[in-house]
Design a protein around this motif. Sequence first.
Motif, PDB file in Angstrom:
ATOM      1  N   SER A  39       0.828  -1.180  -0.288  1.00 11.46           N
ATOM      2  CA  SER A  39      -0.297   0.535   0.036  1.00 11.46           C
ATOM      3  C   SER A  39       0.726   1.209   0.023  1.00 11.46           C
ATOM      4  O   SER A  39       1.849   1.351  -0.193  1.00 11.46           O
ATOM      5  N   VAL A  40       0.280   2.089  -0.180  1.00 11.63           N
ATOM      6  CA  VAL A  40       0.988   3.815   0.173  1.00 11.63           C
ATOM      7  C   VAL A  40       1.833   3.708   1.481  1.00 11.63           C
ATOM      8  O   VAL A  40       0.958   2.731   2.486  1.00 11.63           O
ATOM      9  N   ALA A  41       2.714   4.283   1.526  1.00 16.84           N
ATOM     10  CA  ALA A  41       3.041   4.468   3.078  1.00 16.84           C
ATOM     11  C   ALA A  41       2.212   4.682   4.384  1.00 16.84           C
ATOM     12  O   ALA A  41       0.941   5.732   3.786  1.00 16.84           O
ATOM     13  N   THR A  42       1.996   4.166   5.499  1.00 14.48           N
ATOM     14  CA  THR A  42       1.677   4.442   6.826  1.00 14.48           C
ATOM     15  C   THR A  42       2.133   4.668   7.645  1.00 14.48           C
ATOM     16  O   THR A  42       1.819   5.464   8.663  1.00 14.48           O
ATOM     17  N   ALA A  43       3.594   5.260   7.280  1.00 19.05           N
ATOM     18  CA  ALA A  43       4.260   5.822   8.856  1.00 19.05           C
ATOM     19  C   ALA A  43       4.113   6.889   8.350  1.00 19.05           C
ATOM     20  O   ALA A  43       4.340   7.758   7.079  1.00 19.05           O
ATOM     21  N   PRO A  44       3.976   8.320   9.389  1.00 14.80           N
ATOM     22  CA  PRO A  44       3.521   9.992   9.114  1.00 14.80           C
ATOM     23  C   PRO A  44       5.497  10.506   8.582  1.00 14.80           C
ATOM     24  O   PRO A  44       4.447  10.925   7.117  1.00 14.80           O
ATOM     25  N   GLN A  45       5.703   9.858   8.496  1.00 18.09           N
ATOM     26  CA  GLN A  45       6.892   9.960   8.082  1.00 18.09           C
ATOM     27  C   GLN A  45       7.359  12.391   8.105  1.00 18.09           C
ATOM     28  O   GLN A  45       7.309  12.665   8.349  1.00 18.09           O
ATOM     29  N   ALA A  46       7.415  12.739   6.446  1.00 15.27           N
ATOM     30  CA  ALA A  46       7.292  14.102   6.817  1.00 15.27           C
ATOM     31  C   ALA A  46       6.079  14.922   6.751  1.00 15.27           C
ATOM     32  O   ALA A  46       4.690  13.754   6.966  1.00 15.27           O
ATOM     33  N   ASN A  47       6.321  15.671   7.666  1.00 14.69           N
ATOM     34  CA  ASN A  47       5.197  16.346   8.524  1.00 14.69           C
ATOM     35  C   ASN A  47       5.266  18.044   7.674  1.00 14.69           C
ATOM     36  O   ASN A  47       3.163  18.072   8.208  1.00 14.69           O
ATOM     37  N   ALA A  48       5.361  18.101   7.003  1.00 14.74           N
ATOM     38  CA  ALA A  48       5.752  19.580   6.300  1.00 14.74           C
ATOM     39  C   ALA A  48       5.049  19.644   4.606  1.00 14.74           C
ATOM     40  O   ALA A  48       6.127  19.293   4.145  1.00 14.74           O
ATOM     41  N   THR A  49       4.234  19.974   4.155  1.00 16.39           N
ATOM     42  CA  THR A  49       4.017  20.280   2.681  1.00 16.39           C
ATOM     43  C   THR A  49       4.229  21.739   2.848  1.00 16.39           C
ATOM     44  O   THR A  49       2.741  22.290   3.475  1.00 16.39           O
ATOM     45  N   GLN A  50       5.228  22.389   2.317  1.00 18.19           N
ATOM     46  CA  GLN A  50       4.968  23.484   2.233  1.00 18.19           C
ATOM     47  C   GLN A  50       4.254  24.373   1.194  1.00 18.19           C
ATOM     48  O   GLN A  50       3.795  23.503   0.207  1.00 18.19           O
ATOM     49  N   ALA A  51       3.940  25.406   0.618  1.00 16.99           N
ATOM     50  CA  ALA A  51       3.130  26.406   0.455  1.00 16.99           C
ATOM     51  C   ALA A  51       3.155  25.730  -1.152  1.00 16.99           C
ATOM     52  O   ALA A  51       2.392  25.569  -2.286  1.00 16.99           O
ATOM     53  N   ARG A  52       4.687  25.862  -2.250  1.00 19.31           N
ATOM     54  CA  ARG A  52       4.542  25.288  -3.175  1.00 19.31           C
ATOM     55  C   ARG A  52       3.558  23.933  -3.575  1.00 19.31           C
ATOM     56  O   ARG A  52       3.211  23.959  -5.031  1.00 19.31           O
ATOM     57  N   SER A  53       4.104  23.557  -2.388  1.00 19.22           N
ATOM     58  CA  SER A  53       3.775  21.445  -2.766  1.00 19.22           C
ATOM     59  C   SER A  53       2.202  22.328  -3.242  1.00 19.22           C
ATOM     60  O   SER A  53       1.095  21.248  -3.523  1.00 19.22           O
ATOM     61  N   MET A  54       1.609  22.500  -2.072  1.00 16.24           N
ATOM     62  CA  MET A  54      -0.332  22.918  -2.009  1.00 16.24           C
ATOM     63  C   MET A  54      -0.385  23.562  -3.543  1.00 16.24           C
ATOM     64  O   MET A  54      -2.154  23.462  -3.442  1.00 16.24           O
ATOM     65  N   GLU A 109       0.223  38.421   2.028  1.00 18.18           N
ATOM     66  CA  GLU A 109       0.452  39.029   0.481  1.00 18.18           C
ATOM     67  C   GLU A 109       2.483  39.466   0.711  1.00 18.18           C
ATOM     68  O   GLU A 109       2.915  39.161  -0.025  1.00 18.18           O
ATOM     69  N   HIS A 110       2.281  40.121   2.065  1.00 15.65           N
ATOM     70  CA  HIS A 110       3.877  40.915   0.966  1.00 15.65           C
ATOM     71  C   HIS A 110       4.502  39.604   1.782  1.00 15.65           C
ATOM     72  O   HIS A 110       5.590  39.653   1.698  1.00 15.65           O
ATOM     73  N   ILE A 111       4.527  39.646   2.024  1.00 15.81           N
ATOM     74  CA  ILE A 111       5.544  37.892   2.436  1.00 15.81           C
ATOM     75  C   ILE A 111       5.060  36.753   1.932  1.00 15.81           C
ATOM     76  O   ILE A 111       5.819  35.804   0.680  1.00 15.81           O
ATOM     77  N   TRP A 112       3.737  35.899   1.613  1.00 15.36           N
ATOM     78  CA  TRP A 112       3.580  34.812   1.315  1.00 15.36           C
ATOM     79  C   TRP A 112       2.960  34.954  -0.505  1.00 15.36           C
ATOM     80  O   TRP A 112       1.607  35.675  -0.218  1.00 15.36           O
ATOM     81  N   ASN A 113       4.071  35.843  -0.911  1.00 20.65           N
ATOM     82  CA  ASN A 113       2.818  35.929  -2.324  1.00 20.65           C
ATOM     83  C   ASN A 113       2.603  34.304  -2.670  1.00 20.65           C
ATOM     84  O   ASN A 113       3.283  33.742  -4.174  1.00 20.65           O
ATOM     85  N   ALA A 114       1.998  34.093  -2.339  1.00 17.59           N
ATOM     86  CA  ALA A 114       0.805  32.414  -2.451  1.00 17.59           C
ATOM     87  C   ALA A 114      -0.155  32.386  -2.856  1.00 17.59           C
ATOM     88  O   ALA A 114      -0.968  33.062  -2.398  1.00 17.59           O
ATOM     89  N   ALA A 115      -0.451  31.233  -3.959  1.00 13.20           N
ATOM     90  CA  ALA A 115      -2.160  30.856  -2.947  1.00 13.20           C
ATOM     91  C   ALA A 115      -2.724  30.150  -2.148  1.00 13.20           C
ATOM     92  O   ALA A 115      -3.359  30.033  -1.648  1.00 13.20           O
ATOM     93  N   GLU A 116      -1.970  29.174  -1.769  1.00  9.77           N
ATOM     94  CA  GLU A 116      -1.496  28.532  -0.500  1.00  9.77           C
ATOM     95  C   GLU A 116      -0.706  29.289   0.729  1.00  9.77           C
ATOM     96  O   GLU A 116       0.136  28.724   0.214  1.00  9.77           O
ATOM     97  N   LEU A 117      -0.854  28.709   1.732  1.00  7.28           N
ATOM     98  CA  LEU A 117      -0.129  28.617   2.801  1.00  7.28           C
ATOM     99  C   LEU A 117       0.308  27.031   2.756  1.00  7.28           C
ATOM    100  O   LEU A 117      -0.409  26.144   2.374  1.00  7.28           O
ATOM    101  N   PRO A 118       1.591  26.922   4.032  1.00  6.09           N
ATOM    102  CA  PRO A 118       1.707  25.592   3.675  1.00  6.09           C
ATOM    103  C   PRO A 118       0.910  24.984   4.486  1.00  6.09           C
ATOM    104  O   PRO A 118       0.263  25.611   5.577  1.00  6.09           O
ATOM    105  N   HIS A 119       1.029  23.227   5.074  1.00  6.78           N
ATOM    106  CA  HIS A 119       0.320  23.059   5.561  1.00  6.78           C
ATOM    107  C   HIS A 119       1.170  21.893   6.539  1.00  6.78           C
ATOM    108  O   HIS A 119       1.661  20.913   6.476  1.00  6.78           O
ATOM    109  N   ARG A 120      -0.014  21.434   7.565  1.00  2.70           N
ATOM    110  CA  ARG A 120       1.235  20.155   8.478  1.00  2.70           C
ATOM    111  C   ARG A 120      -0.206  19.072   8.626  1.00  2.70           C
ATOM    112  O   ARG A 120      -0.605  18.892   8.866  1.00  2.70           O
ATOM    113  N   VAL A 121       0.965  18.208   7.970  1.00  2.00           N
ATOM    114  CA  VAL A 121      -0.392  16.844   7.565  1.00  2.00           C
ATOM    115  C   VAL A 121       0.912  15.998   7.182  1.00  2.00           C
ATOM    116  O   VAL A 121       2.034  16.148   6.582  1.00  2.00           O
ATOM    117  N   PRO A 122       0.569  14.745   7.894  1.00  4.43           N
ATOM    118  CA  PRO A 122       1.800  13.782   7.691  1.00  4.43           C
ATOM    119  C   PRO A 122       1.475  12.813   6.318  1.00  4.43           C
ATOM    120  O   PRO A 122       0.330  12.811   5.351  1.00  4.43           O
TER     121      PRO A 122
END
Length: 553
Positions: A39-54, A109-122
């Motif tokens: 199956s796909v991974a079951t261990a949480p491993q990475a917990n930081a999804t960055q703004a660009r991935s979002m 917007e002046h810091i995160w010139n982005a459509a999304e913020l990072p997200h914390r998720v396994p």
Amino acid sequence: MSGIETDILIAGAGPCGLMLANELGRRGIRTLVVDQDSSVATAPQANATQARSMEHYRRLGFAHEIRKLGLPPDHPTDVAYFTTYSGYEIGRHRMPPSQDADRIVRELEHIWNAAELPHRVPQSHVENVLYEKARVLPGVEIAFNTRATRFQDNGGSVTTWVEDTKTGAERAIVSRYLFAADGGSSIIRKQLGIRYSGGDPAERDFMGGWMLSVYIDAPAFYEKVAGERAWMYWTFNLRRRALLASIDGKGKFVLQTQLREGESVETMTKDDCSRLFLQAMGCDLPHEITGFASWLAGRALATEKFREGNVFLGGDAMHLFTPTGGMGYNTAIEDAVNVGWKLAAVLKGQGGAKLLDSYEAERQPVAVRNTRNAASFADSVGLYVPSPAIEDAGIAGDAARKRAGAYLANHGKNEFTIPGFTLGARYNSSPVIVDDNAPRPPDIPTVYVPSAKPGGRAPHVWCQDGASLFDKFGFEWTLLYFNAADAGVDAFAREAHRRGVDLKCLDLSGEPVAADLYEQPFALIRPDQVVAWRGTLPEAAEIRELFDRVLGV
Ligand SMILES: Cc1cc2nc3c(=O)[nH]c(=O)nc-3n(C[C@H](O)[C@H](O)[C@H](O)COP(=O)(O)OP(=O)(O)OC[C@H]3O[C@@H](n4cnc5c(N)ncnc54)[C@H](O)[C@@H]3O)c2cc1C
């Protein structure tokens, strides 16, 4: 080409392989993903999804689904530093709960010139979404319990032998290209004889040596912790450091700690893991250890080559990070995004050989940049030695904690609020980017300077109607133009049509902020939202040359 069973065979259904399957499947490319696990991974491993991935998940239409996963919507995502978890809180870097992300990304917007913020998720939750989205795409097949064992590049195709991990049965699969997303122990990289460069792993008190991940159920943690809720809880003392990441905000955690000389995961028991957890707690606490695993911190490695013939590498198979800053999986996602549209364009006859060459030219320097930045965060936190007085009661202890707290709060900001790191990577030496003479924006992890200079991520704006500029882009190419009366748009559209290239022409004449940021009357945006070219209207012949260039023809 006869005998070809699938266009792309992807070895590895981790984040890189699954994201690539999404990019290819959305473009109608026949794709088979094989993974040796069940199956796909079951261990949480990475917990930081960055703004660009979002932003990329948003482009594919499922960022909002990922945003709902992980911690409860009102749970803070702070990073907090303690002596022990029941001892003293010494510093905190505050970050918002996921329910506020949409509002805050507009306000900041002046810091995160982005459509999304990072997200914390396994990572396991993200992989599950990537899997569910990919498997329903026409032309995409995902086979678990299937291990790639070796391959042969035939020139016009690749034969890969795969083994059924349950029965041991072997079969050969012929594909046009093979993509190795088979992680840090990639057998495909090894068969190619491609080695990582970057030197020996760094040694540090923390994040520099063999680490132990311990999976823990401990809802009673919240009764004992010496501070408010956070996403990450770090300990600083002279005995042993630890990092506890909250998985669900209800009592599931993963503890990371560094193994000492003489300790090994092979001889470790659940009781040993319990002891380590309670040492980090600084008090007794009911809990259950549900599992543990080890991994090596201290690496900052990237291969020189990302491709050999018809075989491509991606993700951990070509770069290995120390996870400070949380960029390993995020870099793997961006690899997949970069190569996905290029493979599709070449298979559809729109792109030329140079387009595939550009994958290595663009991503290799980014892998080096990203692994180095991650290593510098690991130095900042892993080499920092607190004063022996840090756990003492009284004035000396207070002073030691104040000093450490100031250092760590600043470190936390530098490691976890990194718009420049995640949004600011550039493809400066790409054969398929038309550079202009504008100065390059600075490359600083904590600061993102939006710039439409070709080779960087397209700068984002919130449009007059409140929508994200990125939501107005086409799925493939987008031509931004800032003067509605400009007849030149038709010349671009005709040239794209002649080549079978899907081009959306986007009228931004009513968007002064965008006009200011993009600085030129036209900007051509690639399917991965990178600026390929900007300028004034070229002659018809120049438009042909421009498309040849950006498509590597
Ligand atoms: C403790 C820890 C914390 C981390 N935290 C973060 C973080 O916060 N943010 C971040 O960005 N990164 C983080 N990382 C890094 C991140 O987990 C990896 O960079 C990421 O998993 C890489 O994805 P990938 O798809 O390239 O490889 P993998 O996730 O390793 O996937 C490879 C897949 O290939 C399969 N496979 C292997 N060999 C074969 C074969 N021969 N045939 C078929 N299948 C095969 C495996 O089963 C696996 O499913 C962390 C890593 C660790 C260890």
